[in-house]
Scaffold this motif. Structure first.
Motif, PDB file in Angstrom:
ATOM      1  N   ILE A  91     -47.913  16.160 -60.162  1.00 39.63           N
ATOM      2  CA  ILE A  91     -49.151  15.405 -59.964  1.00 39.63           C
ATOM      3  C   ILE A  91     -49.998  16.099 -58.900  1.00 39.63           C
ATOM      4  N   GLY A  92     -49.329  16.564 -57.839  1.00 36.40           N
ATOM      5  CA  GLY A  92     -50.038  17.244 -56.770  1.00 36.40           C
ATOM      6  C   GLY A  92     -49.080  17.802 -55.738  1.00 36.40           C
ATOM      7  N   GLU A  93     -49.615  18.634 -54.861  1.00 33.30           N
ATOM      8  CA  GLU A  93     -48.816  19.261 -53.811  1.00 33.30           C
ATOM      9  C   GLU A  93     -49.640  19.279 -52.527  1.00 33.30           C
ATOM     10  N   LYS A  94     -49.067  18.780 -51.454  1.00 33.46           N
ATOM     11  CA  LYS A  94     -49.742  18.704 -50.149  1.00 33.46           C
ATOM     12  C   LYS A  94     -48.958  19.541 -49.143  1.00 33.46           C
ATOM     13  N   VAL A  95     -49.653  20.382 -48.372  1.00 31.99           N
ATOM     14  CA  VAL A  95     -49.025  21.251 -47.375  1.00 31.99           C
ATOM     15  C   VAL A  95     -49.047  20.571 -46.009  1.00 31.99           C
ATOM     16  N   PHE A  96     -47.916  20.654 -45.295  1.00 34.02           N
ATOM     17  CA  PHE A  96     -47.781  20.120 -43.938  1.00 34.02           C
ATOM     18  C   PHE A  96     -47.282  21.219 -43.010  1.00 34.02           C
ATOM     19  N   ASN A  97     -47.544  21.066 -41.725  1.00 30.02           N
ATOM     20  CA  ASN A  97     -46.973  21.930 -40.705  1.00 30.02           C
ATOM     21  C   ASN A  97     -45.623  21.358 -40.277  1.00 30.02           C
ATOM     22  N   THR A  98     -44.634  22.223 -40.085  1.00 29.50           N
ATOM     23  CA  THR A  98     -43.326  21.735 -39.618  1.00 29.50           C
ATOM     24  C   THR A  98     -43.437  21.194 -38.190  1.00 29.50           C
ATOM     25  N   SER A  99     -44.469  21.584 -37.456  1.00 27.63           N
ATOM     26  CA  SER A  99     -44.662  21.047 -36.102  1.00 27.63           C
ATOM     27  C   SER A  99     -45.147  19.594 -36.135  1.00 27.63           C
ATOM     28  N   ASP A 100     -45.629  19.135 -37.297  1.00 29.94           N
ATOM     29  CA  ASP A 100     -46.110  17.757 -37.433  1.00 29.94           C
ATOM     30  C   ASP A 100     -45.090  16.837 -38.102  1.00 29.94           C
ATOM     31  N   TYR A 101     -44.490  17.308 -39.192  1.00 28.46           N
ATOM     32  CA  TYR A 101     -43.557  16.489 -39.970  1.00 28.46           C
ATOM     33  C   TYR A 101     -42.344  17.310 -40.379  1.00 28.46           C
ATOM     34  N   ALA A 102     -41.188  16.660 -40.433  1.00 25.55           N
ATOM     35  CA  ALA A 102     -39.950  17.308 -40.868  1.00 25.55           C
ATOM     36  C   ALA A 102     -39.788  17.138 -42.374  1.00 25.55           C
ATOM     37  N   PRO A 103     -39.440  18.204 -43.096  1.00 26.01           N
ATOM     38  CA  PRO A 103     -39.358  18.127 -44.559  1.00 26.01           C
ATOM     39  C   PRO A 103     -38.050  17.556 -45.105  1.00 26.01           C
ATOM     40  N   HIS A 104     -37.076  17.307 -44.241  1.00 27.45           N
ATOM     41  CA  HIS A 104     -35.733  16.975 -44.724  1.00 27.45           C
ATOM     42  C   HIS A 104     -35.497  15.496 -44.992  1.00 27.45           C
ATOM     43  N   ILE A 105     -36.308  14.622 -44.411  1.00 28.07           N
ATOM     44  CA  ILE A 105     -36.086  13.181 -44.582  1.00 28.07           C
ATOM     45  C   ILE A 105     -37.348  12.538 -45.139  1.00 28.07           C
ATOM     46  N   LEU A 106     -37.237  11.984 -46.338  1.00 23.57           N
ATOM     47  CA  LEU A 106     -38.326  11.277 -46.996  1.00 23.57           C
ATOM     48  C   LEU A 106     -37.822   9.876 -47.333  1.00 23.57           C
ATOM     49  N   LEU A 107     -38.522   8.844 -46.875  1.00 23.78           N
ATOM     50  CA  LEU A 107     -38.116   7.465 -47.137  1.00 23.78           C
ATOM     51  C   LEU A 107     -39.188   6.764 -47.963  1.00 23.78           C
ATOM     52  N   CYS A 108     -38.790   6.206 -49.101  1.00 23.84           N
ATOM     53  CA  CYS A 108     -39.724   5.522 -49.992  1.00 23.84           C
ATOM     54  C   CYS A 108     -39.702   4.019 -49.723  1.00 23.84           C
ATOM     55  N   SER A 109     -40.865   3.402 -49.823  1.00 23.05           N
ATOM     56  CA  SER A 109     -40.980   1.950 -49.721  1.00 23.05           C
ATOM     57  C   SER A 109     -42.145   1.508 -50.608  1.00 23.05           C
ATOM     58  N   PRO A 110     -42.255   0.209 -50.886  1.00 17.36           N
ATOM     59  CA  PRO A 110     -43.393  -0.261 -51.678  1.00 17.36           C
ATOM     60  C   PRO A 110     -44.745   0.030 -51.019  1.00 17.36           C
ATOM     61  N   GLN A 111     -44.752   0.205 -49.681  1.00 13.64           N
ATOM     62  CA  GLN A 111     -45.993   0.469 -48.963  1.00 13.64           C
ATOM     63  C   GLN A 111     -46.395   1.942 -48.987  1.00 13.64           C
ATOM     64  N   GLY A 112     -45.490   2.825 -49.377  1.00 13.27           N
ATOM     65  CA  GLY A 112     -45.789   4.252 -49.411  1.00 13.27           C
ATOM     66  C   GLY A 112     -44.577   5.066 -49.003  1.00 13.27           C
ATOM     67  N   LEU A 113     -44.804   6.325 -48.774  1.00 16.60           N
ATOM     68  CA  LEU A 113     -43.750   7.255 -48.388  1.00 16.60           C
ATOM     69  C   LEU A 113     -43.788   7.433 -46.872  1.00 16.60           C
ATOM     70  N   TYR A 114     -42.616   7.382 -46.251  1.00 18.24           N
ATOM     71  CA  TYR A 114     -42.540   7.587 -44.807  1.00 18.24           C
ATOM     72  C   TYR A 114     -42.007   8.989 -44.535  1.00 18.24           C
ATOM     73  N   LEU A 115     -42.780   9.745 -43.749  1.00 15.53           N
ATOM     74  CA  LEU A 115     -42.405  11.093 -43.355  1.00 15.53           C
ATOM     75  C   LEU A 115     -41.952  11.063 -41.901  1.00 15.53           C
ATOM     76  N   ARG A 116     -40.888  11.815 -41.620  1.00 20.26           N
ATOM     77  CA  ARG A 116     -40.391  11.874 -40.250  1.00 20.26           C
ATOM     78  C   ARG A 116     -41.303  12.773 -39.419  1.00 20.26           C
ATOM     79  N   LYS A 117     -41.801  12.233 -38.318  1.00 20.43           N
ATOM     80  CA  LYS A 117     -42.633  13.000 -37.398  1.00 20.43           C
ATOM     81  C   LYS A 117     -41.737  13.964 -36.632  1.00 20.43           C
ATOM     82  N   SER A 118     -42.200  15.177 -36.444  1.00 17.67           N
ATOM     83  CA  SER A 118     -41.465  16.134 -35.630  1.00 17.67           C
ATOM     84  C   SER A 118     -41.607  15.719 -34.175  1.00 17.67           C
TER      85      SER A 118
END
Length: 132
Positions: A91-118
């Motif tokens: 559907i799409g691809e979004k680029v993040f900096n590893t200094s902002d968010y960690a790519p290893h933990i993604l948590l799904c909820s009805p409100q959206g996706l939670y990304l772990r802040k670095s």
């Protein structure tokens, strides 16, 4: 995936930033060579299903590099979040900096996706809700 809907995860929805796997030169498997392979090669990290929105999320860590003058490893600084539909189409691809968010933990909820802040603080874990 159900028995009748099996697909190899490696053959679906590749990142637009995937440029293949660089193999070690020579037969050396010393710790330095292994560190270079680990920090230089791109790789997929997490794969989660969001049942509330019937989509999949897949994280992809971009290539790192080795400084040619010093030989020092320059670790991965970017990663992508791929969003896939229920048939594993991108559907799409979004680029993040590893200094902002960690790519290893993604948590799904009805409100959206939670990304772990670095975070540089030991013992502190923060998440930020992210919506597409």
């Amino acid at each position: 995936l159900g028995q009748n809907n099996y697909q190899s995860i490696g053959s679906i929805a590749r990142s637009n930033f995937s440029n293949g796997f660089k193999q070690s030169s020579g037969a050396s498997f010393d710790i330095n060579s292994m560190n270079i392979l680990y920090f230089v090669n791109p790789r997929y990290s997490a794969f989660v299903y969001d049942a509330s929105h019937n989509v999949y999320f897949r994280s992809f860590i971009h290539s790192g590099s080795v400084n040619k003058e010093t030989g020092q490893i320059v670790p991965h600084s970017k990663w992508s979040l791929l969003m896939l539909d229920s048939n594993f189409n991108l559907i799409g691809e979004k680029v993040f900096n590893t200094s902002d968010y960690a790519p290893h933990i993604l948590l799904c909820s009805p409100q959206g996706l939670y990304l772990r802040k670095s975070s540089k603080q030991r013992g502190e874990i923060y998440f930020q809700r992210w919506t597409w």
